[in-house]
Design an enzyme around this catalytic site. Structure first.
Site, PDB file in Angstrom:
ATOM      1  N   ASP A 123      -0.465   0.108 -10.144  1.00 27.72           N
ATOM      2  CA  ASP A 123       0.239  -0.116  -9.273  1.00 27.72           C
ATOM      3  C   ASP A 123       1.058  -1.644  -9.332  1.00 27.72           C
ATOM      4  O   ASP A 123       1.193  -2.242 -10.436  1.00 27.72           O
ATOM      5  CB  ASP A 123      -0.733  -0.879  -7.946  1.00 27.72           C
ATOM      6  CG  ASP A 123      -1.500  -0.415  -7.144  1.00 27.72           C
ATOM      7  OD1 ASP A 123      -1.365   0.570  -6.631  1.00 27.72           O
ATOM      8  OD2 ASP A 123      -2.674  -0.987  -6.622  1.00 27.72           O
ATOM      9  N   ASN A 137      -1.553  25.701   3.158  1.00 32.68           N
ATOM     10  CA  ASN A 137      -2.842  26.019   2.958  1.00 32.68           C
ATOM     11  C   ASN A 137      -3.783  25.004   3.377  1.00 32.68           C
ATOM     12  O   ASN A 137      -5.114  25.985   3.066  1.00 32.68           O
ATOM     13  CB  ASN A 137      -2.888  26.455   1.673  1.00 32.68           C
ATOM     14  CG  ASN A 137      -2.519  24.744   0.365  1.00 32.68           C
ATOM     15  OD1 ASN A 137      -2.947  23.651   1.214  1.00 32.68           O
ATOM     16  ND2 ASN A 137      -2.378  24.705  -0.731  1.00 32.68           N
ATOM     17  N   TYR A 170       2.474  12.080 -10.785  1.00 34.30           N
ATOM     18  CA  TYR A 170       2.906  11.365  -9.049  1.00 34.30           C
ATOM     19  C   TYR A 170       4.123  11.604  -8.738  1.00 34.30           C
ATOM     20  O   TYR A 170       4.753  12.218  -8.449  1.00 34.30           O
ATOM     21  CB  TYR A 170       1.975  10.770  -8.459  1.00 34.30           C
ATOM     22  CG  TYR A 170       2.515  11.050  -7.185  1.00 34.30           C
ATOM     23  CD1 TYR A 170       2.873  12.238  -6.091  1.00 34.30           C
ATOM     24  CD2 TYR A 170       2.794   9.506  -6.406  1.00 34.30           C
ATOM     25  CE1 TYR A 170       3.383  12.121  -4.932  1.00 34.30           C
ATOM     26  CE2 TYR A 170       3.398   9.699  -5.004  1.00 34.30           C
ATOM     27  CZ  TYR A 170       3.921  11.233  -4.143  1.00 34.30           C
ATOM     28  OH  TYR A 170       4.672  11.027  -2.778  1.00 34.30           O
ATOM     29  N   PHE A 214       8.824   5.045   1.379  1.00 33.18           N
ATOM     30  CA  PHE A 214       7.942   3.794   0.565  1.00 33.18           C
ATOM     31  C   PHE A 214       6.446   3.858   1.236  1.00 33.18           C
ATOM     32  O   PHE A 214       5.765   5.671   1.861  1.00 33.18           O
ATOM     33  CB  PHE A 214       9.054   2.123   1.395  1.00 33.18           C
ATOM     34  CG  PHE A 214       9.430   2.528   0.346  1.00 33.18           C
ATOM     35  CD1 PHE A 214      10.905   3.129  -0.093  1.00 33.18           C
ATOM     36  CD2 PHE A 214       9.203   1.261  -0.763  1.00 33.18           C
ATOM     37  CE1 PHE A 214      11.420   2.965  -0.602  1.00 33.18           C
ATOM     38  CE2 PHE A 214      10.905   1.109  -2.702  1.00 33.18           C
ATOM     39  CZ  PHE A 214      11.319   2.445  -1.660  1.00 33.18           C
ATOM     40  N   ALA A 262       4.752  19.680   1.075  1.00 35.09           N
ATOM     41  CA  ALA A 262       3.354  19.796   1.027  1.00 35.09           C
ATOM     42  C   ALA A 262       3.287  19.140  -0.446  1.00 35.09           C
ATOM     43  O   ALA A 262       3.906  20.166  -1.332  1.00 35.09           O
ATOM     44  CB  ALA A 262       3.377  21.490   1.250  1.00 35.09           C
ATOM     45  N   ALA A 308     -11.728  -3.771  -0.255  1.00 31.28           N
ATOM     46  CA  ALA A 308     -11.577  -4.044  -1.629  1.00 31.28           C
ATOM     47  C   ALA A 308      -9.966  -4.786  -1.353  1.00 31.28           C
ATOM     48  O   ALA A 308      -9.456  -3.386  -1.586  1.00 31.28           O
ATOM     49  CB  ALA A 308     -11.975  -2.964  -2.365  1.00 31.28           C
ATOM     50  N   THR A 347       8.995  10.216  -3.154  1.00 28.04           N
ATOM     51  CA  THR A 347       8.603   8.827  -2.901  1.00 28.04           C
ATOM     52  C   THR A 347       8.952   7.392  -3.568  1.00 28.04           C
ATOM     53  O   THR A 347       9.902   7.895  -4.888  1.00 28.04           O
ATOM     54  CB  THR A 347       7.349   8.861  -3.092  1.00 28.04           C
ATOM     55  OG1 THR A 347       6.541   7.673  -3.456  1.00 28.04           O
ATOM     56  CG2 THR A 347       7.411   9.759  -5.090  1.00 28.04           C
TER      57      THR A 347
HETATM   58  N1  UDP Z   1      -4.789  -1.619  -1.532  1.00 23.32           N
HETATM   59  C1  UDP Z   1      -6.134  -2.311  -1.702  1.00 23.32           C
HETATM   60  N2  UDP Z   1      -7.363  -2.046  -1.027  1.00 23.32           N
HETATM   61  C2  UDP Z   1      -7.506  -0.583  -0.378  1.00 23.32           C
HETATM   62  C3  UDP Z   1      -6.614  -0.029  -0.831  1.00 23.32           C
HETATM   63  C4  UDP Z   1      -4.718  -0.595  -0.666  1.00 23.32           C
HETATM   64  O1  UDP Z   1      -6.304  -3.512  -1.518  1.00 23.32           O
HETATM   65  O2  UDP Z   1      -8.630   0.094  -0.515  1.00 23.32           O
HETATM   66  C5  UDP Z   1      -4.061  -1.667  -2.109  1.00 23.32           C
HETATM   67  C6  UDP Z   1      -3.023  -1.331  -2.965  1.00 23.32           C
HETATM   68  O3  UDP Z   1      -3.649  -1.571  -4.452  1.00 23.32           O
HETATM   69  C7  UDP Z   1      -1.591  -1.520  -3.048  1.00 23.32           C
HETATM   70  C8  UDP Z   1      -1.543  -1.961  -1.471  1.00 23.32           C
HETATM   71  O4  UDP Z   1      -2.678  -2.061  -1.230  1.00 23.32           O
HETATM   72  O5  UDP Z   1      -1.009  -2.717  -3.374  1.00 23.32           O
HETATM   73  C9  UDP Z   1      -1.222  -0.251  -0.648  1.00 23.32           C
HETATM   74  O6  UDP Z   1      -1.790   0.586  -1.043  1.00 23.32           O
HETATM   75  P1  UDP Z   1      -2.039   2.648  -0.956  1.00 23.32           P
HETATM   76  O7  UDP Z   1      -3.209   2.922  -1.163  1.00 23.32           O
HETATM   77  O8  UDP Z   1      -2.152   2.328   0.917  1.00 23.32           O
HETATM   78  O9  UDP Z   1      -0.034   2.911  -0.645  1.00 23.32           O
HETATM   79  P2  UDP Z   1       0.705   3.056  -2.478  1.00 23.32           P
HETATM   80  O10 UDP Z   1       0.846   1.486  -2.217  1.00 23.32           O
HETATM   81  O11 UDP Z   1      -0.731   3.369  -3.124  1.00 23.32           O
HETATM   82  O12 UDP Z   1       1.332   4.243  -1.568  1.00 23.32           O
END
Ligand code: UDP
Length: 326
Positions: free
Chosen positions: A284, A30, A139, A167, A72, A204, A115
């Site tokens: 996280d 979509n 999620y 993963f 999707a 960050a 996931t």
């Molecule tokens: N992370 C981070 N800065 C960012 C994006 C992600 O420090 O700008 C960290 C996030 O906290 C996690 C890891 O990187 O520990 C992987 O995050 P991502 O969003 O890529 O995948 P997720 O594990 O959430 O599926």
């Protein structure tokens, strides 16, 4: 013919690129989070919603579909906490419509993208498919709900399925013609590479006080083409009637901290990053690393890419993309 729902998205488009070599493919998308430029020209494209029974009826009556691969979904943890309705509606209710339509039309082979978020905060270092599933966000819960539905559909209606618990998917196709592109981008590797290309001022790092060797979160990064191959092996097994009810983890079995990922990106690109050490991001877990022994033993799958080659492929795509859009 194989129906790929979400074939215009990041992982779906990489799967389609491999699948079209040996199969006829129809894509249903979509374009909420997918992109037309990711659609492979060898596949037939239907623009529509997986929650629309009329569109599904048309596809299942006009094409001889042997199996459905379902990519999707909405997949942002933070968004799912703020807007759970969207996640239960799209990821669960719409998937139920798709499954019902499959049953109605006698299509009984299904491959489902799940996931690591189904595990929640794991109690073990290396997560196996037998580890406890306690998702901590809508999620992960929405994906686990579909896994439960599939078990019941298998027993009641003879639905054969493979659940693949990804993963951290990353990387781009070897041709550098398609890659990871979310809007807004929230994933670590594309964010680092965008920064190194000068598109973001800094990176960050979310949290430096986790119980890990350097205080930052550890994740298991797996190449998107390795994921695609796992789908093809699962499809072959399903079509041969080898397995009917399987769940597999897909990871490299090796975890990297956020700092290590940044260092690897700096090494691959030869560019130094500017880092902003900030607060933890909600939801996280500290460490998520997969054991993928089950799929290695049962389907002969092996991840071919390590973190370095994942980043190399992503960098190739990101740099090319930056050039074509500048
Ligand atoms: N992370 C981070 N800065 C960012 C994006 C992600 O420090 O700008 C960290 C996030 O906290 C996690 C890891 O990187 O520990 C992987 O995050 P991502 O969003 O890529 O995948 P997720 O594990 O959430 O599926």
């Amino acid at each position: 013919m194989i129906l790929v729902v979400g074939g215009a998205g990041y992982i779906g488009s990489h799967l389609v690129k491999e699948l079209v070599e040996n199969q006829e493919v129809v894509i249903l998308d979509n374009f909420n989070t997918g992109y037309e430029h990711l659609v492979d020209e060898k596949a037939l494209l239907i623009e529509g919603d997986l929650g629309d029974p009329v569109v599904l009826d048309k596809i299942f009556t006009s094409c001889k579909i042997e199996a459905v691969m379902h990519f999707a979904a909405n997949s942002l943890v933070g968004e799912s906490v703020k807007n759970p309705h969207k996640y239960y509606e799209n990821n669960v209710a719409n998937t139920l419509t798709l499954l019902n339509s499959m049953i109605k039309h006698g299509v009984k082979n299904f491959i489902f993208s799940s996931t690591a978020a189904t595990y929640g905060i794991p109690e073990v270092d290396l997560i196996t498919e037998c580890s406890a599933t306690n998702p901590i966000n809508p999620y992960g819960k929405s994906k686990l709900m579909v896994e439960e539905i599939l078990k019941d559909f298998h027993d009641a209606y003879g639905m054969n399925y493979v659940v693949l618990r990804y993963f951290n998917a990353a990387g781009a196709h070897r041709s550098a013609s398609i890659g990871e592109n979310h809007d807004p981008e929230t994933h670590l590797i594309p964010i680092i590479l965008e920064h190194l290309l000068g598109k973001r001022e800094q990176i960050a790092v979310f949290g430096t006080d986790y119980p890990t060797s350097d205080g930052t979160c550890i994740r298991d990064y797996v190449h998107v083409t390795d994921l695609a191959r796992a789908h093809i092996l699962s499809l072959e097994a399903l079509l041969k009637g080898r397995f009917s009810k399987n769940t597999y983890n897909l990871g490299n079995g090796k975890g990297y901290s956020v700092k290590e990922v940044i260092e690897t990106c700096e090494r691959v690109t030869n560019i130094k990053a500017t880092i902003d050490y900030s607060e933890r991001r909600a939801g996280d877990p500290a460490i998520l690393v997969a054991s993928s022994e089950k799929i290695q033993n049962e389907l002969g799958w092996q991840a071919e890419h390590n973190l370095e080659s994942i980043i190399e492929s992503a960098w190739k795509w990101h740099s090319k993309n930056a050039l074509t859009h500048s």
